[in-house]
Design a protein around this motif. Structure first.
Motif, PDB file in Angstrom:
ATOM      1  N   VAL A 187     -48.065  60.791 -32.518  1.00 40.66           N
ATOM      2  CA  VAL A 187     -47.725  60.775 -31.100  1.00 40.66           C
ATOM      3  C   VAL A 187     -46.256  60.395 -30.933  1.00 40.66           C
ATOM      4  CG1 VAL A 187     -50.079  60.186 -30.437  1.00 40.66           C
ATOM      5  CG2 VAL A 187     -48.410  58.355 -30.786  1.00 40.66           C
ATOM      6  N   GLU A 188     -45.703  60.722 -29.777  1.00 37.99           N
ATOM      7  CA  GLU A 188     -44.338  60.342 -29.462  1.00 37.99           C
ATOM      8  C   GLU A 188     -44.273  58.841 -29.175  1.00 37.99           C
ATOM      9  OE1 GLU A 188     -41.754  62.235 -29.677  1.00 37.99           O
ATOM     10  OE2 GLU A 188     -42.807  64.157 -29.989  1.00 37.99           O
ATOM     11  N   PRO A 189     -43.093  58.228 -29.354  1.00 40.08           N
ATOM     12  CA  PRO A 189     -42.968  56.790 -29.115  1.00 40.08           C
ATOM     13  C   PRO A 189     -43.415  56.354 -27.724  1.00 40.08           C
ATOM     14  CG  PRO A 189     -41.057  57.578 -30.303  1.00 40.08           C
ATOM     15  CD  PRO A 189     -41.856  58.794 -29.937  1.00 40.08           C
ATOM     16  N   GLY A 190     -43.108  57.163 -26.711  1.00 40.11           N
ATOM     17  CA  GLY A 190     -43.513  56.798 -25.355  1.00 40.11           C
ATOM     18  C   GLY A 190     -45.013  56.661 -25.206  1.00 40.11           C
ATOM     19  N   GLU A 191     -45.753  57.604 -25.821  1.00 39.40           N
ATOM     20  CA  GLU A 191     -47.214  57.534 -25.760  1.00 39.40           C
ATOM     21  C   GLU A 191     -47.727  56.327 -26.532  1.00 39.40           C
ATOM     22  OE1 GLU A 191     -51.191  60.193 -26.875  1.00 39.40           O
ATOM     23  OE2 GLU A 191     -49.197  61.129 -26.879  1.00 39.40           O
ATOM     24  N   ALA A 192     -47.126  56.080 -27.691  1.00 37.91           N
ATOM     25  CA  ALA A 192     -47.524  54.915 -28.485  1.00 37.91           C
ATOM     26  C   ALA A 192     -47.290  53.628 -27.702  1.00 37.91           C
ATOM     27  CB  ALA A 192     -46.748  54.878 -29.795  1.00 37.91           C
ATOM     28  N   ALA A 193     -46.159  53.556 -26.999  1.00 39.00           N
ATOM     29  CA  ALA A 193     -45.851  52.365 -26.199  1.00 39.00           C
ATOM     30  C   ALA A 193     -46.866  52.177 -25.085  1.00 39.00           C
ATOM     31  CB  ALA A 193     -44.439  52.476 -25.631  1.00 39.00           C
ATOM     32  N   ARG A 194     -47.248  53.259 -24.418  1.00 41.62           N
ATOM     33  CA  ARG A 194     -48.254  53.159 -23.349  1.00 41.62           C
ATOM     34  C   ARG A 194     -49.588  52.673 -23.911  1.00 41.62           C
ATOM     35  NH1 ARG A 194     -45.445  57.768 -21.703  1.00 41.62           N
ATOM     36  NH2 ARG A 194     -46.896  59.198 -22.756  1.00 41.62           N
ATOM     37  N   ASN A 195     -49.946  53.198 -25.075  1.00 47.13           N
ATOM     38  CA  ASN A 195     -51.194  52.763 -25.707  1.00 47.13           C
ATOM     39  C   ASN A 195     -51.161  51.276 -26.031  1.00 47.13           C
ATOM     40  OD1 ASN A 195     -52.205  55.397 -25.637  1.00 47.13           O
ATOM     41  ND2 ASN A 195     -51.509  55.876 -27.703  1.00 47.13           N
ATOM     42  N   LEU A 196     -50.061  50.841 -26.624  1.00 44.15           N
ATOM     43  CA  LEU A 196     -49.942  49.439 -27.012  1.00 44.15           C
ATOM     44  C   LEU A 196     -49.971  48.524 -25.798  1.00 44.15           C
ATOM     45  CD1 LEU A 196     -47.212  49.719 -29.781  1.00 44.15           C
ATOM     46  CD2 LEU A 196     -49.608  49.087 -30.130  1.00 44.15           C
ATOM     47  N   MET A 197     -49.261  48.904 -24.744  1.00 45.78           N
ATOM     48  CA  MET A 197     -49.234  48.063 -23.551  1.00 45.78           C
ATOM     49  C   MET A 197     -50.603  48.007 -22.878  1.00 45.78           C
ATOM     50  SD  MET A 197     -46.390  46.711 -23.683  1.00 45.78           S
ATOM     51  CE  MET A 197     -46.789  45.733 -22.242  1.00 45.78           C
ATOM     52  N   SER A 198     -51.363  49.093 -22.980  1.00 41.66           N
ATOM     53  CA  SER A 198     -52.721  49.088 -22.441  1.00 41.66           C
ATOM     54  C   SER A 198     -53.589  48.098 -23.219  1.00 41.66           C
ATOM     55  CB  SER A 198     -53.316  50.490 -22.512  1.00 41.66           C
ATOM     56  OG  SER A 198     -54.662  50.490 -22.067  1.00 41.66           O
ATOM     57  N   VAL A 199     -53.464  48.111 -24.544  1.00 42.54           N
ATOM     58  CA  VAL A 199     -54.231  47.176 -25.370  1.00 42.54           C
ATOM     59  C   VAL A 199     -53.807  45.744 -25.064  1.00 42.54           C
ATOM     60  CG1 VAL A 199     -54.695  46.407 -27.729  1.00 42.54           C
ATOM     61  CG2 VAL A 199     -54.612  48.855 -27.204  1.00 42.54           C
TER      62      VAL A 199
END
Length: 221
Positions: A187-199
């Motif tokens: 995944v792109e970094p932006g998507e990874a960041a959104r996932n991490l912030m959701s967790v």
């Protein structure tokens, strides 16, 4: 969340998390090797920079790390292990986060919810390892998982609402992984960041000491 500290803020994931937090109005303090000269391979200098920080922070994210150190690629076999390459991996991916965690009592607020998250990797899971290889990197990530878990036990004695976790961001398209993606989905970094912030947003104090993936699912030790 009002304040955050990102270690490794110039990397792909760290930069993406910073952008998302700043867009939400969070006051973000950044430390990275390329911009601020914060190098976890230079522990004395890094310690001085950490001591100068004025917290507390609602979120501390350690997003630094590398698959290669000093030009040494991950080993494909135990026969390729070198002492120096292994020590470099531990210095950056295990000792470095431990150095930041050693300041957790001062970096985190004592009487409200906070999160201290260290980016780990699923390949650091002993229970999930079915392919072998990457000896030094796997071992360093397994070590940082133990460091996080042990630190969480101690931190909980004084910071009842603090959450200290290891997070696996998934495979992310960054310079960090560019040579190793192959056919693996990423995944792109932006998507990874959104996932991490959701967790991170969904974590509770009862989750402290855990190891979770990008979807919030526990990863075997």
């Amino acid at each position: 969340m009002d304040t955050a500290l990102i270690i490794g803020a110039s990397g792909g994931i760290g930069a993406a998390v910073r952008e998302q937090l700043e867009a939400q109005g969070v006051a973000v303090t950044c430390l990275s090797r390329s911009v601020e000269g914060f190098d976890l391979m230079e522990p004395d200098r890094a310690s001085r920079m950490l001591d100068r920080l004025s917290g507390p922070f609602d979120l501390v994210l350690v997003a630094s790390g590398a698959l290669e150190t000093s030009g040494n690629a991950p080993e494909k076999t135990i026969r390729s292990v070198s002492a120096m390459a292994m020590m470099d991996q531990f210095a950056l991916n295990a000792v470095g986060p431990a150095l930041v965690l050693s300041r957790a009592h001062h970096l985190l607020p004592r009487h409200r919810r906070s999160v201290f998250a260290v980016l780990s990797a699923r390949v650091g899971s002993i229970g999930d390892n079915r392919m072998g290889g990457w000896i030094s990197y796997r071992a360093a990530k397994a070590a940082v998982n133990q460091i996080v878990h042990t630190s969480a036990i101690e931190l909980a004695r004084t910071h009842k609402q603090a959450i200290c976790v290891a997070l696996h961001p998934g495979t992310v398209k960054t310079e960090f992984t560019r040579k190793y993606l192959g056919r693996h989905p990423a995944v792109e970094p932006g998507e990874a960041a959104r996932n991490l912030m959701s967790v991170i947003g969904g974590l509770r104090p009862a989750d402290t000491g855990g190891f979770f993936d990008w979807a919030g699912k526990p990863v075997p030790w």
